[in-house]
Design an enzyme around this catalytic site. Sequence first.
Site, PDB file in Angstrom:
ATOM      1  CB  CYS A 257      -0.994  -0.009   1.159  1.00  0.00           C
ATOM      2  SG  CYS A 257      -0.257   0.100   2.811  1.00  0.00           S
ATOM      3  CG  HIS A 306      -4.715   0.095   3.637  1.00  0.00           C
ATOM      4  ND1 HIS A 306      -3.986  -0.821   2.920  1.00  0.00           N
ATOM      5  CD2 HIS A 306      -5.596   0.641   2.760  1.00  0.00           C
ATOM      6  CE1 HIS A 306      -4.421  -0.846   1.663  1.00  0.00           C
ATOM      7  NE2 HIS A 306      -5.388   0.035   1.547  1.00  0.00           N
ATOM      8  CG  HIS A 318      -6.566   0.604  -2.012  1.00  0.00           C
ATOM      9  ND1 HIS A 318      -6.832   0.007  -0.796  1.00  0.00           N
ATOM     10  CD2 HIS A 318      -7.525   0.115  -2.852  1.00  0.00           C
ATOM     11  CE1 HIS A 318      -7.888  -0.783  -0.889  1.00  0.00           C
ATOM     12  NE2 HIS A 318      -8.320  -0.738  -2.115  1.00  0.00           N
TER      13      HIS A 318
END
Length: 342
Positions: A257, A306, A318
């Site tokens: 991420c 995240h 993402h």
Amino acid sequence: MASHRRPKQPSRTRVTVLTATAAAAVALTSQAAQADPKPTKKEVKAKVDKLYEEAENATEKFNGVKEKQDKLEKQVGDLQDKVARGQGELNELRNGLGSMATAQYRTGGIDPSVQLMLSSDPDSYLDKASTLDQLSTKQAEALRKIADKQRTLKQQRQEASTKLEELAETRKTLAGNKKEIQGKLSKAQALLNSLTAKERAALAAAEAERANRASSRADLGNALPSSQRAGAAFSAAQSKIGSPYVWGATGPSSFDCSGLTSWAYSQAGVSLPRTSQSQANAGQRISSQSALKKGDLVLFYGDLHHIGLYAGNGQILHAPKPGASVRYESINNMPFQFGVRV
């Protein structure tokens, strides 16, 4: 004559053993009957998703330690280069001092007053005496430089030794993080392997359909980027839709991420820290979803493990998790914390 004695009765001990054995057999049968049934496909998916989330959390910790290791390795390398250069300079100073000492020795070690009395040419002696004084002054200066250089080298060696110890501990921590990630991914794979081939194929197909649907049907609205660099970063990330999530990866063919966000902004000429937690402090915080603009960083979960890029109209872009690819997704699929405008 036939015997009419009564048959021998089993002892109380034997009866007790037989009874206990029978009871144990019944208990085992009962436990087998009451054992947890094989988890359903839905239950396996929930457990796997949880493990993937935990693995991603561990990945960000790994990324932070890896970043620290890289910095320490550079610092150690620079210190070792300085020590090597300093040792070379010290050797030159010592050689110079040795040359001066040799030259002084060759002029003779007679007391100046005696040498003056014996000299047939006082003016010539005075010139030599002046040279000797200069040599002594140069020697004193050389000794001072050598002492200074030795102190500097000692400090640099101590600093390098400390950094090497820190680097060893960092590598140990990094190995532990790596083991944790691999352990969670292995557990997830074992759970998936407990399903039938048909069930695994169904899960994979559902994941692929979700990714395709999210990427092909995403309505991003008319959101504009907050800046030219944010727009450039978002466009770079868009070009990686479909690239696989790989823990610890920073592109250009696979990402985790924070690897995706740091890579995307690097294409726009902006250097971001390696981890999602560090990137959370890379710019102005945006607390309201309604204030987000295309290209803003978006942080999720209480520990900020995240991160993604805001895409517009409630969508983010993402690298989601292990087993998935870079894609669009609703911002509401995860617990939103805040945005960051770089």
